[in-house]
Design an enzyme around this catalytic site. Structure first.
Site, PDB file in Angstrom:
ATOM      1  N   GLU A  11       0.792  -1.229   0.000  1.00  0.00           N
ATOM      2  CA  GLU A  11       0.000   0.000   0.000  1.00  0.00           C
ATOM      3  C   GLU A  11       0.824   1.279   0.000  1.00  0.00           C
ATOM      4  O   GLU A  11       0.449   2.258  -0.618  1.00  0.00           O
ATOM      5  CB  GLU A  11      -0.912   0.016   1.245  1.00  0.00           C
ATOM      6  CG  GLU A  11      -2.179  -0.755   1.055  1.00  0.00           C
ATOM      7  CD  GLU A  11      -2.842  -1.068   2.384  1.00  0.00           C
ATOM      8  OE1 GLU A  11      -3.923  -0.556   2.618  1.00  0.00           O
ATOM      9  OE2 GLU A  11      -2.255  -1.829   3.170  1.00  0.00           O
ATOM     10  N   ASP A  84      -2.299  -4.287   3.627  1.00  0.00           N
ATOM     11  CA  ASP A  84      -2.490  -4.593   5.049  1.00  0.00           C
ATOM     12  C   ASP A  84      -3.326  -5.860   5.246  1.00  0.00           C
ATOM     13  O   ASP A  84      -4.258  -6.125   4.475  1.00  0.00           O
ATOM     14  CB  ASP A  84      -3.172  -3.420   5.753  1.00  0.00           C
ATOM     15  CG  ASP A  84      -2.200  -2.267   6.004  1.00  0.00           C
ATOM     16  OD1 ASP A  84      -0.991  -2.450   5.785  1.00  0.00           O
ATOM     17  OD2 ASP A  84      -2.656  -1.182   6.405  1.00  0.00           O
ATOM     18  N   ASP A  86      -6.039  -7.158   6.474  1.00  0.00           N
ATOM     19  CA  ASP A  86      -7.404  -7.036   6.995  1.00  0.00           C
ATOM     20  C   ASP A  86      -8.378  -6.927   5.819  1.00  0.00           C
ATOM     21  O   ASP A  86      -7.988  -7.095   4.660  1.00  0.00           O
ATOM     22  CB  ASP A  86      -7.531  -5.825   7.937  1.00  0.00           C
ATOM     23  CG  ASP A  86      -7.110  -4.513   7.282  1.00  0.00           C
ATOM     24  OD1 ASP A  86      -6.975  -4.453   6.041  1.00  0.00           O
ATOM     25  OD2 ASP A  86      -6.922  -3.514   8.013  1.00  0.00           O
ATOM     26  N   GLU A  88      -9.958  -4.361   4.458  1.00  0.00           N
ATOM     27  CA  GLU A  88      -9.639  -3.292   3.510  1.00  0.00           C
ATOM     28  C   GLU A  88      -8.470  -3.699   2.624  1.00  0.00           C
ATOM     29  O   GLU A  88      -8.470  -3.454   1.417  1.00  0.00           O
ATOM     30  CB  GLU A  88      -9.301  -1.991   4.260  1.00  0.00           C
ATOM     31  CG  GLU A  88     -10.471  -1.369   5.002  1.00  0.00           C
ATOM     32  CD  GLU A  88     -11.630  -0.972   4.095  1.00  0.00           C
ATOM     33  OE1 GLU A  88     -11.384  -0.415   3.006  1.00  0.00           O
ATOM     34  OE2 GLU A  88     -12.786  -1.225   4.469  1.00  0.00           O
ATOM     35  N   TYR A 301       1.058  -5.385  13.412  1.00  0.00           N
ATOM     36  CA  TYR A 301      -0.071  -4.689  12.784  1.00  0.00           C
ATOM     37  C   TYR A 301      -0.995  -4.100  13.834  1.00  0.00           C
ATOM     38  O   TYR A 301      -1.320  -4.750  14.827  1.00  0.00           O
ATOM     39  CB  TYR A 301      -0.832  -5.650  11.872  1.00  0.00           C
ATOM     40  CG  TYR A 301      -1.838  -4.949  10.995  1.00  0.00           C
ATOM     41  CD1 TYR A 301      -1.455  -3.891  10.182  1.00  0.00           C
ATOM     42  CD2 TYR A 301      -3.173  -5.346  10.982  1.00  0.00           C
ATOM     43  CE1 TYR A 301      -2.379  -3.237   9.380  1.00  0.00           C
ATOM     44  CE2 TYR A 301      -4.099  -4.715  10.165  1.00  0.00           C
ATOM     45  CZ  TYR A 301      -3.695  -3.653   9.371  1.00  0.00           C
ATOM     46  OH  TYR A 301      -4.611  -2.998   8.586  1.00  0.00           O
ATOM     47  N   ARG A 303      -4.181  -2.840  13.672  1.00  0.00           N
ATOM     48  CA  ARG A 303      -5.650  -2.959  13.667  1.00  0.00           C
ATOM     49  C   ARG A 303      -5.995  -4.389  14.050  1.00  0.00           C
ATOM     50  O   ARG A 303      -5.990  -5.285  13.218  1.00  0.00           O
ATOM     51  CB  ARG A 303      -6.227  -2.589  12.302  1.00  0.00           C
ATOM     52  CG  ARG A 303      -6.071  -1.113  11.982  1.00  0.00           C
ATOM     53  CD  ARG A 303      -6.755  -0.680  10.706  1.00  0.00           C
ATOM     54  NE  ARG A 303      -6.437   0.707  10.412  1.00  0.00           N
ATOM     55  CZ  ARG A 303      -5.437   1.107   9.629  1.00  0.00           C
ATOM     56  NH1 ARG A 303      -4.659   0.209   9.053  1.00  0.00           N
ATOM     57  NH2 ARG A 303      -5.202   2.392   9.423  1.00  0.00           N
ATOM     58  N   HIS A 347      -5.033 -11.478  13.927  1.00  0.00           N
ATOM     59  CA  HIS A 347      -3.686 -10.959  14.147  1.00  0.00           C
ATOM     60  C   HIS A 347      -3.336 -11.032  15.624  1.00  0.00           C
ATOM     61  O   HIS A 347      -4.194 -11.162  16.473  1.00  0.00           O
ATOM     62  CB  HIS A 347      -3.593  -9.500  13.697  1.00  0.00           C
ATOM     63  CG  HIS A 347      -4.162  -9.269  12.340  1.00  0.00           C
ATOM     64  ND1 HIS A 347      -3.655  -9.864  11.217  1.00  0.00           N
ATOM     65  CD2 HIS A 347      -5.224  -8.524  11.924  1.00  0.00           C
ATOM     66  CE1 HIS A 347      -4.375  -9.501  10.175  1.00  0.00           C
ATOM     67  NE2 HIS A 347      -5.331  -8.699  10.575  1.00  0.00           N
TER      68      HIS A 347
END
Length: 583
Positions: A11, A84, A86, A88, A301, A303, A347
């Site tokens: 990203e 990432d 997740d 998204e 990570y 989130r 995670h």
């Protein structure tokens, strides 16, 4: 012989710099700089009559990025997608794969829970196919949010004021603030009194004891005259120690951070907004330039809703604690924390990638804000792996005729994890004083006996920390959305912050009342939490995303049409409109 070339797409440019250190010459690493496709800005972009099919368009400014990615993909034998780890990130990977032609034999998904050489090397050995269920969960959220926001906003424009907006989750979070405001307004304070004695034993220090019981009954003093009568009655009475009770207490450390607790603690300790915390945490995760090492990912990570910690990280922490604090600070059994039932557990908890990278040893490579947040994460994780603190808690009962006073104090016998870190509280607690050495039967010298007036307090207004705490507890939103929600309700002028606490504006109250009145299910906290559970079930492959969207949209659309036809216009007090008054 042809050299195999692989393309890795992540990203952010910061990630590119860090990953370039670990991957050899056979890799080209490029950044998508976030999402490349989304629903169109100026139209609904969802075909509600055709299974809610979304229309995705290239985000403005991303045409050049996509051209570059396609060009590099043509040169590569394999393409690895590493946004990432997740929902998204899965959506970004899905859209890039579509743009590249989506050949499942050469396009793979990789996940980096931390950006260190070991973690990246391991991740590249375990590529997988893009997870459609994970993408569907993100798509369902995006479609739901677009349908609710796009359809509700025009209602607010017509009935309240142009330029307003509503959101499926943001409006429910706003409701918490409005409901709290109403509780405060409705609260009627009740007067009550306490009586405190300043006493002295054979040795200093002077200490305070609080009136606890009268004739064996708990005190209940509501008037100044009653308090004054007690003080007068205590005049010239002898205060005697009748009971001393000592108990050994153990206090265990808090688990390592998850997204919500990091946001709460950074708010309490550093005065950071949730948005600021996440921005800095992203920098720590993606990698920063350290002297002699180049770009290094410093935390896992950020989130996550899981408190799980990898066994290697627990072992490393044990070695560090033994070396720096001694064996007695390492528990006999490595602590294992339990995540809440609704946690996705995809995670680990948020922790440093290596505890041997102490905050002070890398300070030169960090900004002040990065250093403060890294130190908070490092301290919390290290403390979570340490022995409990041990206290001696002392309670002293003192009699003066029919009056029983009590003094309490705590002595730390073994610091344990508190040598590194203690969690802050949302509201200040009453501090305990230091007690002198006393024995049962000791007569005490009375220095003063004072009455004190109090009033019961309304529930406090929300801070960012307590609002995130309650949103998490009630299932409103997910780790990836807390910061955005808090920002939105402020940007829309539905709330304002004074001395770090949220209050609802008149506009926020009017919009909330309108939405609660016309869309009771949509604005129900329990319903919103259930919807989050449904999104989790889509991710798990248990529920169909189209059905989840349809089940919400069908009653919502009916209520919306009824509201548009039947509702009159509502105008908040003292909020300027864009309408011109006739002269």
């Amino acid at each position: 012989m042809k050299i195999m070339k692989s393309l890795l797409i992540v990203e952010s440019p910061a990630k590119v710099r860090t990953l370039s250190k670990f991957l050899g010459k056979g890799f080209i690493i490029k950044a998508s700089i976030g999402h490349v496709k989304d629903l169109p800005k100026k139209e609904l972009g969802v075909d509600v009559d055709n299974k809610f099919t979304p229309t995705y368009v290239t985000i403005e400014g991303k045409e050049k990025v996509l051209r570059e990615l396609k060009k590099e993909a043509k040169k590569a034998d394999k393409v690895f997608l590493g946004p990432d780890p997740d929902r998204e990130g899965e959506a970004i990977a899905w859209h890039i794969a579509e743009e590249l032609g989506g050949n499942s034999d050469t396009v793979f998904r990789v996940e980096f829970n931390e950006i260190t050489e070991k973690a990246v090397t391991e991740a590249m050995k375990k590529p997988r196919k893009i997870n459609k269920s994970l993408f569907d969960a993100q798509q369902a959220r995006r479609v739901l949010d677009r349908l609710v926001g796009y359809k509700l906003s025009p209602l607010l424009w017509r009935k309240v004021r142009r330029g307003l907006s509503a959101g499926r989750v943001q409006s429910v979070a706003l409701r918490l603030v409005v409901d709290r405001e109403r509780e405060i307004e409705a609260f009627e304070p009740v007067e009550y009194w306490s009586v405190n004695a300043g006493l002295e034993g054979k040795t200093p220090p002077l200490f305070k004891a609080k009136l606890f019981r009268i004739d064996g009954q708990k005190i209940n003093i509501h008037h100044e005259t009653d308090a004054a009568g007690i003080v007068k009655d205590l005049d010239n009475r002898l205060f005697t120690v009748t009971k001393i009770e000592k108990k050994k207490r153990r206090r265990s450390p808090a688990p390592p951070f998850i997204t919500s607790t990091l946001q709460q603690e950074a708010s309490r300790k550093l005065r950071h907004t949730a948005n600021k915390t996440m921005r800095i945490a992203q920098q720590l995760y993606e990698g920063l330039e350290l002297d002699g090492e180049g770009s290094v990912g410093l935390i896992t990570y950020m989130r996550t809703d899981s408190v799980r910690v990898a066994s290697e990280a627990r072992q490393e922490a044990g070695k560090f604690i033994t070396k720096e604090f001694g064996k007695d600070h390492v528990p006999a059994k490595s602590p294992v924390y339990k995540s809440k039932k609704s946690a996705q557990d995809a995670h680990e908890a948020i922790r440093p990638t290596s505890v041997f990278k102490t905050p002070d040893s890398i300070r030169a490579g960090l900004s002040q804000e990065q250093y403060q947040l890294y130190k908070l994460i490092w301290n919390r994780f290290l403390a979570s792996q340490m022995s409990p603190a041990i206290f001696d808690q002392t309670s002293i009962d003192i009699e003066a005729g029919k009056y029983l006073f009590r003094a309490t104090g705590t002595v730390i016998k073994f610091q344990g994890f508190m040598a590194v870190y203690t969690e802050s509280a949302d509201e200040a607690a009453e501090e305990e004083g230091i007690l002198p050495v006393l024995s049962e039967g000791d007569a005490l010298k009375t220095i003063e006996v004072l009455p004190k007036q109090h009033f019961t307090q309304p529930p406090p207004r929300y801070t960012e920390a307590t609002l995130v705490r309650d949103m998490e507890a009630k299932g409103i939103g997910r780790p990836s959305t807390y910061a955005t929600i808090l920002s939105r309700i402020q940007e829309r002028k539905y709330t304002e912050k004074t001395e770090g606490r949220f209050s609802a504006t008149e506009l926020g109250v009017v919009v909330t009342d309108l939405l609660v009145g016309r869309f009771p299910e949509l604005m129900d906290v329990g319903f919103t939490a259930k919807m989050e559970d449904n999104l989790d079930k889509i991710e798990e492959g248990v529920s169909d995303w189209v059905k989840v969207v349809k089940d919400l949209y069908t009653p919502f659309d009916r209520e919306l049409n009824e509201a548009l036809e039947s509702m009159g216009r509502v105008k908040p007090k003292d909020i300027p409109t864009e309408e011109k008054c006739e002269k």
